[in-house]
Motif scaffolding. Sequence first.
Motif, short mmCIF file in Angstrom:
data_model
loop_
_atom_site.label_atom_id
_atom_site.label_comp_id
_atom_site.label_asym_id
_atom_site.label_seq_id
_atom_site.Cartn_x
_atom_site.Cartn_y
_atom_site.Cartn_z
N PRO A 85 -53.21 -35.64 0.28
CA PRO A 85 -53.68 -35.47 1.64
C PRO A 85 -52.70 -34.56 2.36
O PRO A 85 -51.53 -34.52 2.04
CB PRO A 85 -53.63 -36.89 2.20
N GLY A 86 -53.19 -33.82 3.30
CA GLY A 86 -52.29 -32.95 4.03
C GLY A 86 -51.28 -33.78 4.81
O GLY A 86 -51.66 -34.58 5.66
N TRP A 87 -50.04 -33.60 4.52
CA TRP A 87 -48.97 -34.28 5.25
C TRP A 87 -47.98 -33.21 5.65
O TRP A 87 -47.64 -32.35 4.84
CB TRP A 87 -48.32 -35.35 4.37
N TRP A 88 -47.54 -33.25 6.89
CA TRP A 88 -46.70 -32.15 7.40
C TRP A 88 -45.41 -32.00 6.59
O TRP A 88 -44.96 -30.90 6.32
CB TRP A 88 -46.40 -32.38 8.88
N GLY A 89 -44.85 -33.12 6.20
CA GLY A 89 -43.60 -33.04 5.45
C GLY A 89 -43.79 -32.45 4.06
O GLY A 89 -42.85 -31.95 3.45
N GLY A 90 -45.04 -32.55 3.57
CA GLY A 90 -45.29 -32.08 2.21
C GLY A 90 -45.55 -30.60 2.10
O GLY A 90 -45.64 -30.07 0.99
N ALA A 91 -45.68 -29.90 3.23
CA ALA A 91 -45.88 -28.45 3.16
C ALA A 91 -44.58 -27.77 2.73
O ALA A 91 -43.51 -28.38 2.73
CB ALA A 91 -46.34 -27.94 4.52
N HIS A 92 -44.68 -26.53 2.33
CA HIS A 92 -43.49 -25.74 1.99
C HIS A 92 -43.15 -24.86 3.20
O HIS A 92 -44.00 -24.63 4.02
CB HIS A 92 -43.75 -24.83 0.80
N PRO A 93 -41.98 -24.29 3.34
CA PRO A 93 -40.85 -24.38 2.43
C PRO A 93 -40.24 -25.77 2.42
O PRO A 93 -40.34 -26.52 3.37
CB PRO A 93 -39.83 -23.38 2.99
N PHE A 94 -39.58 -26.06 1.30
CA PHE A 94 -38.82 -27.28 1.20
C PHE A 94 -37.35 -26.93 1.38
O PHE A 94 -36.90 -25.90 0.88
CB PHE A 94 -39.06 -27.93 -0.16
N GLY A 95 -36.60 -27.75 2.09
CA GLY A 95 -35.22 -27.37 2.38
C GLY A 95 -34.22 -28.48 2.20
O GLY A 95 -34.54 -29.66 2.33
N LEU A 96 -33.01 -28.09 1.89
CA LEU A 96 -31.87 -29.00 1.85
C LEU A 96 -30.64 -28.13 2.10
O LEU A 96 -30.49 -27.08 1.46
CB LEU A 96 -31.75 -29.69 0.49
N LEU A 97 -29.74 -28.58 2.98
CA LEU A 97 -28.67 -27.69 3.45
C LEU A 97 -29.35 -26.38 3.85
O LEU A 97 -30.39 -26.41 4.48
CB LEU A 97 -27.61 -27.51 2.37
N ASP A 98 -28.75 -25.25 3.50
CA ASP A 98 -29.44 -24.02 3.89
C ASP A 98 -30.33 -23.48 2.77
O ASP A 98 -30.74 -22.34 2.79
CB ASP A 98 -28.45 -22.96 4.39
N TRP A 99 -30.59 -24.30 1.78
CA TRP A 99 -31.55 -23.90 0.75
C TRP A 99 -32.96 -23.99 1.30
O TRP A 99 -33.30 -24.92 2.03
CB TRP A 99 -31.47 -24.85 -0.45
N SER A 100 -33.78 -23.04 0.90
CA SER A 100 -35.21 -23.22 1.11
C SER A 100 -35.93 -22.73 -0.13
O SER A 100 -35.46 -21.81 -0.81
CB SER A 100 -35.70 -22.46 2.35
N VAL A 101 -37.01 -23.40 -0.45
CA VAL A 101 -37.79 -23.01 -1.61
C VAL A 101 -39.25 -22.97 -1.23
O VAL A 101 -39.76 -23.89 -0.59
CB VAL A 101 -37.68 -24.04 -2.75
N VAL A 102 -39.92 -21.90 -1.59
CA VAL A 102 -41.37 -21.91 -1.59
C VAL A 102 -41.79 -21.72 -3.03
O VAL A 102 -41.12 -21.06 -3.81
CB VAL A 102 -41.98 -20.83 -0.67
N HIS A 103 -42.89 -22.30 -3.37
CA HIS A 103 -43.19 -22.46 -4.79
C HIS A 103 -44.68 -22.39 -5.00
O HIS A 103 -45.46 -22.99 -4.27
CB HIS A 103 -42.62 -23.83 -5.20
#
Lengths: 385, 504
Positions: free
Chosen positions: A194-212
């Motif tokens: 289901p669409g959940w805002w937290g589940g969208a990308h980019p994903f981040g931790l510290l200054d990392w971001s990933v789109v996939h």
Amino acid sequence: MAWADSENRYKQDKVYDACGLFGFIDTTGAKHDGNKVVAALNSMKERGNGLGAGYAAYGLYPEFNDHYCFHTMHSDEAHRLELDTYLRKHFAVVHDEPIPHKHVQEILDPPVVWRYFLFPQSAHMVGRSEEDYIVHEVMHINSHFEGSFVVSSGKNMGIFKGVGHPEAIAEFYQIQNYQAYMWTSHNRFPTNTPGWWGGAHPFGLLDWSVVHNGEISSYGINRRYIEQHGYCCTMRTDTEVFAYAADLLVRRHHLPFEIAAAVFASPLWSDIERMSEREQRIYRALRQTYGRLLMNGPFTIILAKSGVMMGLGDRIRLRPLVAGIRGGTLYVSSELSSIYLVEPEIEQTWMPQGGEPVIGRLGTAPQAPQEHKQVHRVVAQGVEA
Amino acid sequence: MALSYISPQFIIERDASRCIACQVCVRQCANDVHSYNEEDGLVSSHSLNCAGCHRCVTACPTQALNVRLSPLDFRPHANWTPSIITNIYKQAESGGMLLTGMGCDQPYRIYWDHMVLNASQVTNPSIDPLREPMELKTYLGSKPEQLEFSQSQDGLELDTEIGPQLELAIPIMFSAMSYGSISFNACESLARAAQIAGTYYNTGEGGLHPDLYKYGANTVAQVASGRFGVHLNYLNAVAALEIKVGQGAKPGIGGHLPGEKVSLDISRTRMIPQGTDAISPAPHHDIYSIEDLRQLIFALKEATHYSKPVSVKVAAVHNIAPIASGIVRAGADIVAIDGLRGGTGAAPTVIRNNVGIPIEMAIAAVDQRLRDEGIRHRASLVAAGSIRSSSDVVKAIALGADAVYIATSALVALGCHLCQRCYTGKCNWGIATQDPYLTKRLNPNIGARRLVNLLRAWSLEIKEMMGGMGVNSIESLRGNRDHLRGVGLNQVELDALGIKAAGY
């Protein structure tokens, strides 16, 4: 129960999705507003289904350069206050405010979005480095706080994402108003969550971001390897594994980006056998040591941290990745047309080979690879850390 | 002699219209089941001695023979089954422990058969192993937790040294079977096959015959509690060493080689007198605790100048997870775990059938425990104890094994029919015997070919399954339990295996 868990109503191991990616870095450090990235991503509307889009921007908050910026989401104000209390206890919060946003017709029931500029309270760090402390706290919040979620946690960067088409999310966050030297973005086509805002990308931790874009068939072991090193996969997405793996390899194990790429999309044994003895030793050791971080299955990612952006596709090229250069700006995208749309004067474009990283670094003019350049031959030339 | 209460287990059927009295069956059966009567020119059979090995059936040129289970029925009793009654008769007659061969034959749940594999559909593509690379290469040995590099003039330099490794072209090795328990020709078949297939065979605890030293690069040499045939040349002739603490078929007790099988050659290889029973002590008498194991591991490493990985093989028992953790911390580079259904040349039936736990549970528990403790990289994990097919291999690796050992499967490839009479030394297939008349039936060239064929067939199947799951390298399958689902298992079993039920 964490918010991520309650949103994961089918208890899926991971998110199954296919997507469109776009990103660029202006290596001169000049900043660009969000219009370009939104236009490019929007041109790949077919690659999403309205269940998620997002943007990561670097160089965003020069006035808070030395502070970590937490972009947070909350199911309601009460949950925000709960996290607010926690953050003020465990960090020194120097400034906080709602993330400016605008109501958009397409977007129903958006969460409360907030940003905190803060730094760790040394009394709580108990032997951890500052960055390890941030990682620890973000993991804790995301896996224990119902109704609150830390979306990004780096310095001078931020992630804006949600459920909706790219232009709707851009309008909601007023992306065009932000200035950044590096942007990455994502348009999502999840097939079951289901669409959940937290589940969208980019994903981040510290200054990392990933789109996939992709589905990692090796996810089960990638996750178990990462969990062994103290990361909690709260989101149950293969994307977050990339972020944690990059954090482990590059920040904690001090490996160059190029080497991290050779872990994620390692050369085949048959390629390694054709290398010089010196390179064989390196690549054999990489596979022996980090084989469990080989990302197997179709993927393209854009991995970014302050000053560096890397586009990478899986080693047998099951998902699209194109790259282009104009002047000091390096572009990577799922589709060439999106690059042409925003940069008609593009000077060079190419399709990277499977497993061949495309890396742009602040302060270093981007270069296209030599014709037929052997993939993974970075070792012979040396790389910047 | 008093009347024996034991009745024949098999019925030998001879089609008189087909039998040409050629006496092949007479010559082929070491159990003296068949005999030729010169007076009437007929061959007859004495079925009480029949082991059910099918040698005569296979060899009969006119297909005149068949062997089937005797339908002799006791009055049905769920508690007092025919085998229990018969075992009591046997013990009342002999006063001894009952011996048996091969692995546990009791109907414990076989978890391999309750796990199903995943395949890619739509959201990610399956990979076609006929057209795309599919990598099975496996390295066994201790790995560093992380690599360190430095920048030199020539580029990046790797500063981390990785310890000795075994390189396997396929994640399958031949498990320990000693020269003594099996014939020289069987040993040579395994050694040659390992060399051709790019993997390893294991000497078991019987030492290494001088004629097998040439296969040293594909040999794992065991050091067991009896120390049979262990000397410096032996240790240095091979690719890896294995301390045998336990065996799945007989956890807690040592090896049994009946004196009947200790021929001159074997006595020389084992360094024991000819014709004597070779009974290994139950424990190593220099290992009464984990720190003693550490000393032996390092004694072997010292003796071989840290040039070879050292494996420790244990039987899968109740506390296998902390045991394996201790072994890893003691410095082992490889931990081999042998499950309840693992085979043997000779073991007390009661031990074989009642002691130990299934390998599936052991591998799942150990892999998870080593991860929880952050030491999984320090040693490779080898699963043994009845790996019967390529799908068992795939499931073992998905549960967390780095590689598997096969032994019974290998012997079946050589002709073994699972008659479970290895301890008699009368193996009609020339495998578990030292009788030259029988051993010459096994040609090492043909044997090696059959074994290589088996490994090839399994590797093709493994690649096909991996491709279906969308991974093109075995390390992406290793420990990847997302690709397993349980069918017909209860929640406790699912949790122990660390997998979900089908449908979830």
